[in-house]
Design a protein around this motif. Structure first.
Motif, PDB file in Angstrom:
ATOM      1  N   GLU A  97     -25.051  21.983 -15.097  1.00 28.28           N
ATOM      2  CA  GLU A  97     -25.779  22.740 -14.907  1.00 28.28           C
ATOM      3  C   GLU A  97     -25.998  23.476 -13.647  1.00 28.28           C
ATOM      4  O   GLU A  97     -26.144  24.814 -13.778  1.00 28.28           O
ATOM      5  N   GLU A  98     -25.667  22.876 -12.338  1.00 28.60           N
ATOM      6  CA  GLU A  98     -25.459  23.505 -11.360  1.00 28.60           C
ATOM      7  C   GLU A  98     -24.416  24.499 -11.540  1.00 28.60           C
ATOM      8  O   GLU A  98     -24.764  25.743 -10.733  1.00 28.60           O
TER       9      GLU A  98
ATOM     10  N   ASP B 267     -25.713  27.632 -13.024  1.00 29.81           N
ATOM     11  CA  ASP B 267     -26.645  28.520 -12.293  1.00 29.81           C
ATOM     12  C   ASP B 267     -25.973  29.302 -11.390  1.00 29.81           C
ATOM     13  O   ASP B 267     -26.144  30.525 -11.351  1.00 29.81           O
TER      14      ASP B 267
ATOM     15  N   ARG C 242     -24.159  32.250 -13.184  1.00 31.79           N
ATOM     16  CA  ARG C 242     -24.886  33.337 -13.563  1.00 31.79           C
ATOM     17  C   ARG C 242     -25.380  34.253 -12.290  1.00 31.79           C
ATOM     18  O   ARG C 242     -25.199  35.298 -12.157  1.00 31.79           O
ATOM     19  N   ILE C 243     -25.303  33.609 -11.036  1.00 29.81           N
ATOM     20  CA  ILE C 243     -25.815  34.421  -9.680  1.00 29.81           C
ATOM     21  C   ILE C 243     -24.610  35.130  -9.336  1.00 29.81           C
ATOM     22  O   ILE C 243     -24.669  36.354  -8.967  1.00 29.81           O
TER      23      ILE C 243
ATOM     24  N   ASN D 252     -23.817  38.152 -12.090  1.00 30.07           N
ATOM     25  CA  ASN D 252     -24.719  39.191 -11.883  1.00 30.07           C
ATOM     26  C   ASN D 252     -24.620  39.803 -10.375  1.00 30.07           C
ATOM     27  O   ASN D 252     -24.717  41.148 -10.384  1.00 30.07           O
TER      28      ASN D 252
ATOM     29  N   ARG E 223     -23.859  43.605  -9.850  1.00 29.92           N
ATOM     30  CA  ARG E 223     -24.838  44.749  -9.173  1.00 29.92           C
ATOM     31  C   ARG E 223     -24.192  45.473  -8.222  1.00 29.92           C
ATOM     32  O   ARG E 223     -24.611  46.647  -8.041  1.00 29.92           O
TER      33      ARG E 223
ATOM     34  N   TYR F 262     -14.718  29.877 -11.946  1.00 26.86           N
ATOM     35  CA  TYR F 262     -14.349  30.986 -11.386  1.00 26.86           C
ATOM     36  C   TYR F 262     -14.740  32.229 -11.730  1.00 26.86           C
ATOM     37  O   TYR F 262     -15.200  32.247 -13.167  1.00 26.86           O
TER      38      TYR F 262
ATOM     39  N   CYS G  16     -17.699  27.064  -6.657  1.00 26.99           N
ATOM     40  CA  CYS G  16     -17.881  25.732  -6.228  1.00 26.99           C
ATOM     41  C   CYS G  16     -18.371  25.694  -4.833  1.00 26.99           C
ATOM     42  O   CYS G  16     -17.867  25.011  -4.018  1.00 26.99           O
ATOM     43  N   TYR G  17     -19.396  26.534  -4.492  1.00 24.36           N
ATOM     44  CA  TYR G  17     -20.291  26.492  -3.440  1.00 24.36           C
ATOM     45  C   TYR G  17     -21.826  26.476  -3.650  1.00 24.36           C
ATOM     46  O   TYR G  17     -22.209  27.017  -4.752  1.00 24.36           O
TER      47      TYR G  17
ATOM     48  N   THR H 176     -25.655  27.947  -3.676  1.00 23.77           N
ATOM     49  CA  THR H 176     -25.923  29.380  -3.749  1.00 23.77           C
ATOM     50  C   THR H 176     -26.170  30.049  -2.739  1.00 23.77           C
ATOM     51  O   THR H 176     -25.962  31.319  -2.771  1.00 23.77           O
TER      52      THR H 176
ATOM     53  N   THR I 200     -24.334  33.647  -2.113  1.00 21.94           N
ATOM     54  CA  THR I 200     -25.486  34.792  -1.934  1.00 21.94           C
ATOM     55  C   THR I 200     -25.019  35.477  -0.601  1.00 21.94           C
ATOM     56  O   THR I 200     -24.909  36.726  -0.538  1.00 21.94           O
TER      57      THR I 200
END
Lengths: 392, 166
Positions: free
Chosen positions: A295-296, A299, A302-303, A306, A310, A323, A369-370, A372, A376
């Motif tokens: 699950e992590e 998340d 997706r970030i 996206n 962007r 990856y 594998c880091y 968020t 970011t």
């Protein structure tokens, strides 16, 4: 004085060192580098697994196991593979515990390859297959999978690559670096091509537990009549965050497994005993821990996807592994140029797609594998970099 | 929108982990428009589900001191009010960071912070201990913080990865 160029095996000497390695040797000499390069879970091995290892040490269980691996572990693997992927393997004759998935891949390739046999490898994919085939005396036949097919291997591509020398095809799904997965109908199409041939499938499913977006992993031998021709390879590194324990396994028909086991028996003897004891616990009691990690990853996935989109770097949704594989074609740079300039100007380390085969040109691999926050910050720097090259 | 639907729960879980996560990132995770995420967060704030946003600061890095102590309070509950009244009174002090009613050998677990050891001592002895229904106090000064709100403060940022690249 020995002339070393003459004494070494030319097959070995001719193998190029991994392109990922080369790149990160540069990164390691720099300060303040933020990396999305490592393909290794950032999670710790679940505590109950570590505890099981300690317990086995306390009890002094530190001898060799049988060549095939601990009986308890093989029995557990047989149950696990049936429970997860719906394929039944006999724990006595059809399962071999190996030193990581890597050893299993190597031994499987060696077990089927005669001098000059062709082994089909879809690329971009993990860097080990091609050198392993060469070391086994085989001839790698590369299929470059296409972004527009989501980097899946299609039946047309496979058919076109098959010759009368084809011995085996490697299926590296879920795929490092593309994040591609093969769904049931994709595998059925492959089965159709292989039906009636003697071609073996070596299915590297090390990322099997890391599939996302509702797509659950479909194991190759669970589809149609592929079981009889498939060596299924998996391991503990990715699923259970157990990279340093060096533990994997191979499953397959006894006729093939017995030959793979011979290679393992003489080259390795047995996988590390302490890791095997720990792995029993992992298979028995870690479903919840694995799901939390998955699950992590989702998340973060997706970030990062996206984030790249962007920034204008088209990134297809990776449905497996950990990856992202965005296209950098819009920048007009080659993958290597892009990564090198990004590293020197913004100190962000990512891997050029070409490290995974020529088919990776125009793409870069970013591991998620880091944390968020880490992702970011890396994306922010990549954004700055893109702004700067636009202005230049 | 139900206040406790799955998307809100996910938004809350993300914010609980990192309150600074951008709306854009949250939107990517929960598959909503950014404006929708902002609206949901505003609604969760209004409803009092989100009670605040705090940072985890290692003041020692700046040589600034911050002294914390956990105070175990035994309290005589009042008829009608139980522990509520005294808990509310204690919670009203700025020096008090946390107030929990706990099971076990004492009743209220209070975390007090101050600039100096003396400041905390004074507060406990002159303010808390003298409250009418407080029958005893036990003070445990924090000597070292290893982990707080899920954040590791040990400072070992090298996780040992990066020896092999695959």
């Amino acid at each position: 004085m020995i002339d070393y160029t003459k004494v070494l095996s030319s097959t070995v000497v001719d193998i190029k060192p991994s392109g990922i390695r080369k790149f990160f040797d540069i990164a390691n000499t720099m300060e303040d580098v933020i990396s999305l390069g490592v393909g290794e879970p950032d999670f710790r091995t679940p505590w109950q697994v570590r505890q099981a290892a300690i317990r086995s040490l306390d009890l002094g269980a530190t001898r060799y196991t049988s060549n095939r691996g601990l009986e308890a572990l093989r029995a557990e693997l047989s149950r696990y593979v049936l429970r997860k992927y719906g394929v039944k393997y006999d724990d006595e004759e059809e399962i071999l515990v190996t030193v990581g998935g890597s050893e299993a891949i190597d031994a499987a390739i060696r077990a089927v390859t005669n001098l000059g046999d062709e082994i089909i490898i879809p690329q971009p994919s993990y860097v080990c297959y091609e050198p392993m085939v060469r070391l086994a005396g085989g001839t790698p036949v590369i299929i470059t999978t296409k972004a527009e097919n989501d980097f899946k291997l299609t039946k047309e591509e496979l058919s076109a690559a098959i010759t009368d020398k084809t011995k085996a095809v490697i299926l590296p799904y879920p795929c490092n670096p593309t994040g591609a997965i093969m769904e049931r109908e994709d595998i059925e199409a492959i089965a159709e091509v292989l039906r009636g041939t003697d071609i073996i499938v070596i299915s590297d499913e090390i990322y099997a537990e890391l599939t996302f977006g509702g797509a659950r992993h479909v194991s190759v031998p669970s589809v149609a009549d592929l079981r009889e021709r498939t060596v299924l390879i998996n391991g503990f590194s990715k699923t259970f965050a157990m990279t340093g324990w060096r533990l994997g396994y191979a499953c397959g028909p006894r006729e093939i497994l017995s030959q793979i086991t011979k290679i393992h028996q003489f080259a390795i003897m047995c996988a590390p005993t302490v890791s095997q004891h720990a792995a029993v616990e992992a298979l028995r009691n870690c479903d919840a821990a694995v799901e939390r990690m998955r699950e992590e990853y989702d998340d973060r996935r997706r970030i990062i996807v996206n984030g790249f989109n962007r920034l204008g770097l088209t990134c297809r949704e990776p449905k497996g592994a950990f990856y992202a594989f965005p296209s950098i074609q819009s920048t007009g740079m080659s993958s290597e140029q892009f990564c090198e300039r990004l590293l020197y100007s913004k100190r962000v380390a990512i891997v050029p797609g070409t490290a995974f085969g020529d088919g990776g040109e125009g793409f870069v691999r970013a591991s998620y594998c880091y944390s968020t926050q880490h992702i970011t910050e890396a994306l922010r720097r990549i954004g700055e970099f893109l702004e700067e090259i636009k202005r230049a | 929108m139900e206040l406790c639907d799955a998307k809100n729960r996910k938004i809350l879980a993300l914010l609980e982990k990192c309150a600074r996560m951008s709306s854009a990132d949250i939107a990517a995770v929960v598959d909503l428009e950014v404006s929708e995420v902002d609206a949901r967060i505003a609604e969760l704030e209004r409803a009092g589900v989100i009670r605040g946003y705090k940072g985890v600061i290692d003041w020692e890095k700046l040589d600034s001191t911050k002294v914390s102590a956990m105070i175990e309070l035994k309290v005589t509950p009042k008829a009608e009010y139980g522990f509520e009244e005294v808990a509310a009174k204690i919670a009203s002090y700025n020096e008090v960071e946390t107030v929990y009613l706990v099971s076990g050998a004492y009743d209220l677990h209070v975390v007090v912070t101050g600039k100096t050891f003396q400041e905390v001592c004074n507060f406990v002895s002159r303010e808390l201990a003298v409250i009418e229904s407080v029958t005893s106090t036990g003070t445990l000064f924090v000597m070292r913080r290893y982990k707080e709100l899920d954040v590791n403060l040990l400072g070992d940022t090298d996780d040992g990865r990066g020896k092999i690249f695959i």
